[in-house]
Design a protein around this motif. Sequence first.
Motif, PDB file in Angstrom:
ATOM      1  N   GLY A 164       0.800  -1.219   0.000  1.00  0.00           N
ATOM      2  CA  GLY A 164       0.000   0.000   0.000  1.00  0.00           C
ATOM      3  C   GLY A 164       0.830   1.264   0.000  1.00  0.00           C
ATOM      4  O   GLY A 164       0.297   2.366   0.190  1.00  0.00           O
ATOM      5  N   LEU A 165       2.142   1.118  -0.204  1.00  0.00           N
ATOM      6  CA  LEU A 165       3.015   2.277  -0.367  1.00  0.00           C
ATOM      7  C   LEU A 165       3.084   2.629  -1.849  1.00  0.00           C
ATOM      8  O   LEU A 165       2.522   1.927  -2.693  1.00  0.00           O
ATOM      9  N   GLU A 166       3.788   3.696  -2.193  1.00  0.00           N
ATOM     10  CA  GLU A 166       3.914   4.047  -3.600  1.00  0.00           C
ATOM     11  C   GLU A 166       5.334   4.520  -3.895  1.00  0.00           C
ATOM     12  O   GLU A 166       6.017   5.071  -3.021  1.00  0.00           O
ATOM     13  N   LEU A 167       5.771   4.271  -5.111  1.00  0.00           N
ATOM     14  CA  LEU A 167       7.060   4.775  -5.548  1.00  0.00           C
ATOM     15  C   LEU A 167       6.927   6.265  -5.827  1.00  0.00           C
ATOM     16  O   LEU A 167       6.057   6.697  -6.593  1.00  0.00           O
ATOM     17  N   ALA A 168       7.783   7.062  -5.206  1.00  0.00           N
ATOM     18  CA  ALA A 168       7.702   8.517  -5.352  1.00  0.00           C
ATOM     19  C   ALA A 168       7.996   8.939  -6.789  1.00  0.00           C
ATOM     20  O   ALA A 168       8.859   8.351  -7.463  1.00  0.00           O
ATOM     21  N   GLU A 169       7.290   9.944  -7.254  1.00  0.00           N
ATOM     22  CA  GLU A 169       7.544  10.544  -8.566  1.00  0.00           C
ATOM     23  C   GLU A 169       8.612  11.610  -8.379  1.00  0.00           C
ATOM     24  O   GLU A 169       8.354  12.686  -7.837  1.00  0.00           O
ATOM     25  N   LEU A 170       9.824  11.321  -8.812  1.00  0.00           N
ATOM     26  CA  LEU A 170      10.938  12.230  -8.570  1.00  0.00           C
ATOM     27  C   LEU A 170      10.835  13.475  -9.440  1.00  0.00           C
ATOM     28  O   LEU A 170      10.390  13.419 -10.593  1.00  0.00           O
ATOM     29  N   THR A 171      11.265  14.606  -8.902  1.00  0.00           N
ATOM     30  CA  THR A 171      11.253  15.846  -9.678  1.00  0.00           C
ATOM     31  C   THR A 171      12.373  15.819 -10.713  1.00  0.00           C
ATOM     32  O   THR A 171      13.345  15.057 -10.596  1.00  0.00           O
ATOM     33  N   GLU A 172      12.260  16.671 -11.700  1.00  0.00           N
ATOM     34  CA  GLU A 172      13.278  16.751 -12.737  1.00  0.00           C
ATOM     35  C   GLU A 172      14.614  17.188 -12.152  1.00  0.00           C
ATOM     36  O   GLU A 172      15.673  16.680 -12.538  1.00  0.00           O
ATOM     37  N   SER A 173      14.590  18.094 -11.194  1.00  0.00           N
ATOM     38  CA  SER A 173      15.840  18.554 -10.591  1.00  0.00           C
ATOM     39  C   SER A 173      16.531  17.422  -9.831  1.00  0.00           C
ATOM     40  O   SER A 173      17.766  17.343  -9.816  1.00  0.00           O
ATOM     41  N   THR A 174      15.742  16.536  -9.218  1.00  0.00           N
ATOM     42  CA  THR A 174      16.325  15.390  -8.532  1.00  0.00           C
ATOM     43  C   THR A 174      17.001  14.459  -9.518  1.00  0.00           C
ATOM     44  O   THR A 174      18.136  13.992  -9.296  1.00  0.00           O
ATOM     45  N   ARG A 175      16.331  14.183 -10.627  1.00  0.00           N
ATOM     46  CA  ARG A 175      16.919  13.288 -11.626  1.00  0.00           C
ATOM     47  C   ARG A 175      18.199  13.888 -12.225  1.00  0.00           C
ATOM     48  O   ARG A 175      19.180  13.186 -12.479  1.00  0.00           O
ATOM     49  N   GLN A 176      18.192  15.187 -12.446  1.00  0.00           N
ATOM     50  CA  GLN A 176      19.385  15.838 -12.992  1.00  0.00           C
ATOM     51  C   GLN A 176      20.549  15.767 -12.006  1.00  0.00           C
ATOM     52  O   GLN A 176      21.702  15.554 -12.401  1.00  0.00           O
ATOM     53  N   ALA A 177      20.231  15.963 -10.721  1.00  0.00           N
ATOM     54  CA  ALA A 177      21.289  15.887  -9.705  1.00  0.00           C
ATOM     55  C   ALA A 177      21.875  14.486  -9.631  1.00  0.00           C
ATOM     56  O   ALA A 177      23.098  14.312  -9.477  1.00  0.00           O
ATOM     57  N   LEU A 178      21.033  13.469  -9.740  1.00  0.00           N
ATOM     58  CA  LEU A 178      21.523  12.094  -9.752  1.00  0.00           C
ATOM     59  C   LEU A 178      22.366  11.829 -10.997  1.00  0.00           C
ATOM     60  O   LEU A 178      23.424  11.187 -10.929  1.00  0.00           O
ATOM     61  N   ALA A 179      21.902  12.336 -12.133  1.00  0.00           N
ATOM     62  CA  ALA A 179      22.623  12.117 -13.391  1.00  0.00           C
ATOM     63  C   ALA A 179      24.020  12.723 -13.346  1.00  0.00           C
ATOM     64  O   ALA A 179      24.957  12.206 -13.986  1.00  0.00           O
ATOM     65  N   SER A 180      24.186  13.793 -12.601  1.00  0.00           N
ATOM     66  CA  SER A 180      25.484  14.478 -12.558  1.00  0.00           C
ATOM     67  C   SER A 180      26.554  13.680 -11.819  1.00  0.00           C
ATOM     68  O   SER A 180      27.747  13.966 -11.967  1.00  0.00           O
ATOM     69  N   ILE A 181      26.158  12.674 -11.016  1.00  0.00           N
ATOM     70  CA  ILE A 181      27.153  11.911 -10.248  1.00  0.00           C
ATOM     71  C   ILE A 181      27.164  10.424 -10.591  1.00  0.00           C
ATOM     72  O   ILE A 181      28.036   9.692 -10.110  1.00  0.00           O
ATOM     73  N   LEU A 182      26.217   9.958 -11.404  1.00  0.00           N
ATOM     74  CA  LEU A 182      26.142   8.540 -11.746  1.00  0.00           C
ATOM     75  C   LEU A 182      26.528   8.315 -13.201  1.00  0.00           C
ATOM     76  O   LEU A 182      26.530   9.241 -14.025  1.00  0.00           O
ATOM     77  N   PHE A 183      26.827   7.047 -13.545  1.00  0.00           N
ATOM     78  CA  PHE A 183      27.143   6.686 -14.924  1.00  0.00           C
ATOM     79  C   PHE A 183      25.946   6.977 -15.831  1.00  0.00           C
ATOM     80  O   PHE A 183      24.785   6.925 -15.378  1.00  0.00           O
ATOM     81  N   PRO A 184      26.210   7.224 -17.109  1.00  0.00           N
ATOM     82  CA  PRO A 184      25.108   7.496 -18.041  1.00  0.00           C
ATOM     83  C   PRO A 184      24.091   6.355 -18.128  1.00  0.00           C
ATOM     84  O   PRO A 184      22.914   6.591 -18.396  1.00  0.00           O
ATOM     85  N   GLN A 185      24.551   5.127 -17.902  1.00  0.00           N
ATOM     86  CA  GLN A 185      23.620   4.000 -18.022  1.00  0.00           C
ATOM     87  C   GLN A 185      22.742   3.804 -16.782  1.00  0.00           C
ATOM     88  O   GLN A 185      21.880   2.912 -16.752  1.00  0.00           O
ATOM     89  N   ALA A 186      22.953   4.600 -15.758  1.00  0.00           N
ATOM     90  CA  ALA A 186      22.136   4.474 -14.548  1.00  0.00           C
ATOM     91  C   ALA A 186      20.674   4.782 -14.854  1.00  0.00           C
ATOM     92  O   ALA A 186      20.364   5.651 -15.672  1.00  0.00           O
ATOM     93  N   SER A 187      19.776   4.044 -14.192  1.00  0.00           N
ATOM     94  CA  SER A 187      18.334   4.276 -14.348  1.00  0.00           C
ATOM     95  C   SER A 187      17.900   5.310 -13.319  1.00  0.00           C
ATOM     96  O   SER A 187      18.036   5.090 -12.106  1.00  0.00           O
ATOM     97  N   LEU A 188      17.361   6.436 -13.784  1.00  0.00           N
ATOM     98  CA  LEU A 188      17.011   7.543 -12.901  1.00  0.00           C
ATOM     99  C   LEU A 188      15.525   7.598 -12.586  1.00  0.00           C
ATOM    100  O   LEU A 188      15.083   8.492 -11.852  1.00  0.00           O
ATOM    101  N   ALA A 189      14.765   6.670 -13.144  1.00  0.00           N
ATOM    102  CA  ALA A 189      13.344   6.574 -12.787  1.00  0.00           C
ATOM    103  C   ALA A 189      13.252   5.706 -11.538  1.00  0.00           C
ATOM    104  O   ALA A 189      13.919   4.677 -11.436  1.00  0.00           O
TER     105      ALA A 189
END
Length: 714
Positions: free
Chosen positions: A323-348
């Motif tokens: 009954g929990l839900e996966l959070a819908e991440l903001t675009e700024s969060t995904r961009q911040a993750l992308a800046s420190i992870l490999f390009p092949q990382a899944s950001l969803a």
Amino acid sequence: MKSSLHDFLAPNSIAIVGASADPTKRGYKAMVGLLNDGYQGTIYPINPKVDEIMGVKAYASLTDLPAAADMALICTPAKTLPALLKQCGENGVKGAIILASGFAEVDAAGAALEQQVLEAAQQAGVRIVGPNTSGIFNLHKKVNLLALDNVKPGDIGIISQSGNMLLSLALEAQHNGYIGFSTYAGPGNQTDVDFADYLQYLGEEENTRVATFYVEGFKNGRAFLDVARQTSKHKPVVVYKSGSTEAGQKAASSHTGALAGSYQMTVDLLRQVGVNVVENSDEILPVAEGLGLLQQAAGKRVAVLADGGGQATIASDRISEAGLELAELTESTRQALASILFPQASLANPIDVAGSTDAHPALLADCMEILAADDNVDMVFLVGMFGGYGIRFAEELKEEELAGADAIIELSKRMSKPLIIDSLYAHIKPAPLQRLREAGLPIYASIEHAVKIMAALGERGAYIESSQQAENNVPLVIYDDCSASFRKARAEGRDLFEFEAKSLLRGYGVDVPLEMIVRSEAELVDVINEFGNTPLAMKVVSKDILHKSDAGGVKLNVVGEAALNVARDEILASCQHYKTDAEIEGVLVTPMARKGTEVIIGMSQDPIFGPVLMFGLGGIFVEILKDVTFRAIPLSRHDARSMIDQIKARKILDGARGEAAVDKEALVDLLMKVSAIVEAHPEIAELDLNPVIAYNDGYAVVDARVIVNQETHS
């Protein structure tokens, strides 16, 4: 008023009646537990045959003590108890722990003796734990009357009807290495002190951060609900209720009565008052530990951070099921993750770092900080290898993992959002995980357990938020004409007729279709004058026929005077054949309800929990499908809404296959009014509104049954 249990569950002096030097005796075990743990209070061994036990001066009886003892542990046989309790009262003992069995759990003679024990205790002014208890401990006071080895003081209070369950939890805590306990009590037969008393005590006890219960049966469930409603606002309460199947359920004459008294009902009522219910025994301690450390979450949106796709998928499945839900991440969060992870990382969400952390495991702490800063995230769940990179890849990574652990600890201090960590290496207890654990962050080796903790955190947060909202409850009003119907029914030894039940509902503002009671053929003319050629429903009215359809007492879509005459004659003939001595009051006639969604609303007087309301899909299959929910009366509007949203078929109410969604607020209003009716009229033993036809613009109560408690007097 403060709990009287404080007077003796944290004792400064203890009398052990039946103290012994024989290792096979409980009086010996209690002495060993106190002496080995370094109890700082005064011990009074009571044994007329010796002068001392284990170096402690012994006394012949309670009357010989130089000062009153706060607590008496009574290890002697059942038959000695009435006299001993009298001595306890005369010598100022505040509470007695009674180990003996052989009472109501055995036979009628034992039940009679148990009543004598209770009366003796009440006359003496002594509270009693048990009888038939496994004992108690209070580890912060070094009171270990069970002489358990390797239990450590902590913040989890335990009340368990099973001594073996307590032992199981103690061994589990020992394996964990960090979990400790405050107070334990075995309630035994609950002859005096019951679960509600223990909950009040644990709610007040300063060393307890979470109150945990293993329950086989409540004696006064309503009192427990009342205490839990207040306690759970400031302290987590965890309950494991055994007996998920019901045997010997009482026969009932209504759908509600048949479905009440179930395990599901108990769970619903506990959750209504903020209790976190665990369904599996191996979840008791993990959930208690997690709630004790993390307390609550603001919502149920989870960000999953994983270093492996398989575990990310498993976590996502379990989160959805809980009954929990996966959070819908903001675009700024995904961009911040992308800046420190490999390009092949899944950001969803779930985030799979895809090897980015293999050489730099501290990056996981950076990712957790980014996720925790997202306003759409209520909890961050790290799942995978953290703590084991130095083992799996290279030993030099251990230092970076320790630095990552320090960063996670610092993040937990700055952020109120729970950080939950599941690691493949949890069983090995590597240094980075130990550092996290020492800082008060729970570590799990099971994704399933971790998700249960998150669900509990979300549930508790939702309860606290709802309890802080102002509730506009329907005011309690008692109408004289409604009370008169009950007086008349009781005088005649019957339940309310359907038209009386509907009149009761109408009196409290419930939307009930217009109807007419026909007692003679001549009155059918009045029906035609009122309803014309509208299709009508006709139902027998008889105190002797509860299930009208079974008796052939229902006719539908009747149109015109001739058809009315024929239908009335057939109803009367069929019902007289069904039950030859049935007294028939008449036939109730009302317009056919338009098509809608059938639901049921019912109430029954549960012997443990008092008046309980039920809601679910209605119709003839309600007892087969059992898609129903329960709440204790009185209801809040939050309770009413949650009942509607909890049923498995809620999508039908939201409008399935092109059907219009029902007016849920109208149903909430109806539930609130039924709750108010039951509060106003304790004469109601059971109530069934089935079906209620729910529409997109309201509802119609098509059938109503009210069963009267003939023993209640207003």
